[in-house]
Design an enzyme around this catalytic site. Structure first.
Site, PDB file in Angstrom:
ATOM      1  N   TYR A 153       0.813  -1.225   0.000  1.00  0.00           N
ATOM      2  CA  TYR A 153       0.000   0.000   0.000  1.00  0.00           C
ATOM      3  C   TYR A 153       0.841   1.268   0.000  1.00  0.00           C
ATOM      4  O   TYR A 153       1.922   1.296   0.578  1.00  0.00           O
ATOM      5  CB  TYR A 153      -0.748   0.067   1.334  1.00  0.00           C
ATOM      6  CG  TYR A 153      -2.085  -0.586   1.383  1.00  0.00           C
ATOM      7  CD1 TYR A 153      -2.812  -0.884   0.249  1.00  0.00           C
ATOM      8  CD2 TYR A 153      -2.645  -0.879   2.627  1.00  0.00           C
ATOM      9  CE1 TYR A 153      -4.058  -1.477   0.348  1.00  0.00           C
ATOM     10  CE2 TYR A 153      -3.885  -1.474   2.731  1.00  0.00           C
ATOM     11  CZ  TYR A 153      -4.586  -1.772   1.592  1.00  0.00           C
ATOM     12  OH  TYR A 153      -5.803  -2.346   1.697  1.00  0.00           O
ATOM     13  N   GLU A 154       0.247   2.355  -0.480  1.00  0.00           N
ATOM     14  CA  GLU A 154       0.810   3.718  -0.346  1.00  0.00           C
ATOM     15  C   GLU A 154       2.246   3.798  -0.858  1.00  0.00           C
ATOM     16  O   GLU A 154       3.093   4.490  -0.295  1.00  0.00           O
ATOM     17  CB  GLU A 154       0.786   4.187   1.132  1.00  0.00           C
ATOM     18  CG  GLU A 154      -0.504   3.956   1.886  1.00  0.00           C
ATOM     19  CD  GLU A 154      -1.673   4.796   1.369  1.00  0.00           C
ATOM     20  OE1 GLU A 154      -1.472   5.657   0.504  1.00  0.00           O
ATOM     21  OE2 GLU A 154      -2.796   4.589   1.834  1.00  0.00           O
ATOM     22  N   GLY A 155       2.532   3.078  -1.919  1.00  0.00           N
ATOM     23  CA  GLY A 155       3.906   2.999  -2.426  1.00  0.00           C
ATOM     24  C   GLY A 155       4.600   1.850  -1.718  1.00  0.00           C
ATOM     25  O   GLY A 155       4.593   1.769  -0.492  1.00  0.00           O
TER      26      GLY A 155
END
Length: 602
Positions: free
Chosen positions: A409-411
């Site tokens: 997630y989120e990079g």
């Protein structure tokens, strides 16, 4: 309001400025209002989420939507939303607390909550026009509408700006037609609004759009089937297809070509919130494992009394404590920076954006470290349960599966590792953080003769604080030498960036843990904080080991001959204790405290 006036460290400055323990915020500093918020969310999580664990695991998407609506009715979806748009308008620390405690009951609900409040609502709050905010934010803040965020595409993951979805302006200039495909879209199955990123003509950067979705009148939007995933099973995750989807021109978010900036800043907030989302989850896993280990007998002894299990419990608790310490330290820095900018006359939007952006490095550090700690915690939880841990009858296997997504997630954590070091170097180049001066000083120190004086270590943490200062020198030494050798090309040496990032991560985490334990020992007494002091020492010992390994890997990979020998000598000097802690004794002490209280008691 003293926090606004005191010198607030800039993002990344922790490396070159000594922070006093009085200047860090800790969970022990929560206000009465924040404690009430925490208790309300915990109670909601027990009643609405944990009580229905089996239904979530059976992919009950309707339950996820139902619980999200209830969270909206109680105001939990609008904690970060200003009051004029139907939210609670609470500070950044309070939004972290809400996120932490609503996320720990189940990964599916945690994902739905994060996608809705973070990347579904926040881009409109922070980038929307007044009309857009008035029209959409109250519906999202109260849970009347659910939000989703459409960025990722089959060919655009980590390289988010490479998306192929197109937006074409109509001849009369009143609307855009969107065509393309998005994937891994959380909340897609029950959302009413999507933040969609598309490219206009041959623009270098993508553009954001607010797109309404009504299943009865889909406007060219079709959804793929629900994805079958390793974990977060009741989180609705689908592909979304746009076929001549008409969006009014006034629904463009911010400016043309501004989408990439929106995506990047939304991810910064998402990263620190993701760290928060992993904290209470670690506590729950630890407590579940602890209770099992206390009851489970082998060879006529509770397995919690065996050294091998004590070691696991102590390390799980220590990483949890470190994660809390660093997450709330950074959250309060962000809150103070926002307050400072508002006091200087910035709008709420501008203040919040710049406040979070300032600490993008810390957000990446936390995202990486805490997501890896929660996975390790769940993994050890399974191990403590033994064969039972592998069974769906116990909650451990679901915790392990759900925690796995946090590293993607989120990079991904790899992207975030490279980002944190890259952003720090950029700050140094632009003069926001003076790394050059301190790095030069370290290089000169390496050439000099080390001091052989015997320091006074009688004060609590005197030696540990000296170790932290030396670990910062390791980073400056390795990163400084690497920049000298590669300059701007360093960005293409990914493995080197990764090893340097691991040094950076451990410095921030170890320092945050130490400062919290020191601050609390001063106000509550060393005896009352004995377990926390032990955890700070244990975390630092582990950090020194990680830093020594990564420092060595970096040095032997870019330096040769005399330079390599000198740097390795420096590494040895900067990672050497005068008095090593008794690690087994520390772990046993922490484990005994856990056993005595039969819960995470720190």
């Amino acid at each position: 309001m003293e926090t606004i006036n005191k010198e607030i460290l800039r993002g990344g400055q922790f490396l070159v400025v000594e922070t006093k323990c009085e200047d860090v915020f800790t969970p022990e500093d929560f206000s009465e209002e924040q404690i009430m918020m925490k208790e309300a969310v915990k109670e909601f999580t027990e009643r609405e989420i944990i009580a229905h664990r089996d239904r979530f695991e059976a992919k009950d998407y309707a339950l996820t939507e139902e619980v999200m609506k209830k969270a909206g009715e109680l105001g939990f979806l609008g904690v970060a939303v200003p009051e004029e748009y139907g939210g609670m308008g609470m500070g950044f620390v309070s939004t972290m607390i809400t996120c932490e405690y609503i996320s720990s009951g189940n990964g599916s609900l945690s994902t739905a909550f994060g996608a809705h409040t973070g990347i579904g609502t926040m881009p409109i709050t922070l980038y929307g026009s007044e009309e857009q905010k008035q029209k959409y934010v109250p519906k999202l803040a109260t849970g009347e509408w659910m939000g989703a965020y459409c960025l990722t595409e089959p060919g655009a993951g980590s390289d988010a700006n490479s998306g192929k979805t197109m937006a074409e302006l109509s001849a009369d200039g009143t609307s855009y037609k969107i065509n393309g495909q998005k994937m891994w879209i959380s909340n897609a199955g029950f959302c009413n609004l999507m933040i969609v990123f598309a490219r206009i003509e041959k623009d270098k950067n993508i553009t954001g759009f607010i797109v309404e979705y009504d299943a009865a009148n889909p406007n060219g939007i079709t959804l793929g089937e629900e994805e079958h995933k390793l974990g977060i099973r009741a989180s609705s995750t689908r592909q979304v297809f746009f076929n001549d989807t008409v969006v009014p021109a006034e629904n463009m978010l911010s400016v043309r070509g501004g989408g990439f900036k929106i995506a990047v800043n939304a991810l910064n907030v998402g990263r620190i919130k993701l760290a928060a989302a992993c904290l209470d989850s670690q506590r729950r896993v630890l407590e579940t494992a602890l209770k099992y280990a206390t009851e489970r007998k082998q060879f006529n002894t509770a397995i919690a009394d065996f050294g091998a299990i004590k070691s696991k419990l102590a390390e799980m608790a220590t990483n949890t404590y470190a994660g809390e310490s660093a997450s709330y330290r950074a959250a309060k820095n962000i809150e103070d920076r926002i307050a400072m900018r508002i006091a200087q006359g910035n709008s709420h939007q501008e203040a919040e954006l710049k406040g979070v952006e300032e600490y993008a490095i810390e957000c990446s550090i936390l995202k990486v470290t805490v997501s890896e700690d929660v996975q390790a915690c769940a993994d050890e939880g399974i191990q403590i349960f033994g064969g039972m841990g592998f069974s769906e009858e116990t909650p451990m296997e679901a915790a392990w599966r759900d925690s796995r997504i946090a590293r993607i997630y989120e990079g991904t954590n790899e992207i975030n590792r490279m980002l944190s070091v890259g952003m720090l170097i950029k700050k140094a180049m632009t003069g926001h953080v003076d790394l050059l001066g301190p790095a030069t000083a370290v290089a000169e120190e390496l050439m000099g003769i080390p001091s052989f004086d015997t320091p006074d270590y009688s004060q609590l943490f005197a030696e540990e604080k000296e170790m932290i200062a030396k670990l910062k020198k390791v980073f400056l030494m390795v990163a400084g030498s690497a920049i000298q050798k590669y300059g701007a090309e360093l960005n293409s040496h990914q493995q080197l960036l990764m090893t340097t990032a691991d040094i950076l991560n451990e410095v921030y985490m170890a320092e945050s843990t130490l400062l919290r334990a020191e601050k609390n020992a001063k106000r509550f007494g060393e005896e009352a904080q004995a377990g926390q002091i032990a955890m700070a020492k244990l975390y630092l010992y582990n950090a020194v080991d990680i830093i020594a390994k990564n420092g060595k890997e970096g040095i032997i990979s870019f330096a040769e001959g005399d330079e390599q020998r000198m740097l390795l000598m420096g590494l040895k000097r900067f990672t050497k204790y005068a008095n090593y802690p008794n690690v087994i004794e520390l772990r046993n002490f922490i484990a005994e405290k856990l056993k005595a209280e039969n819960k995470y008691c720190f």
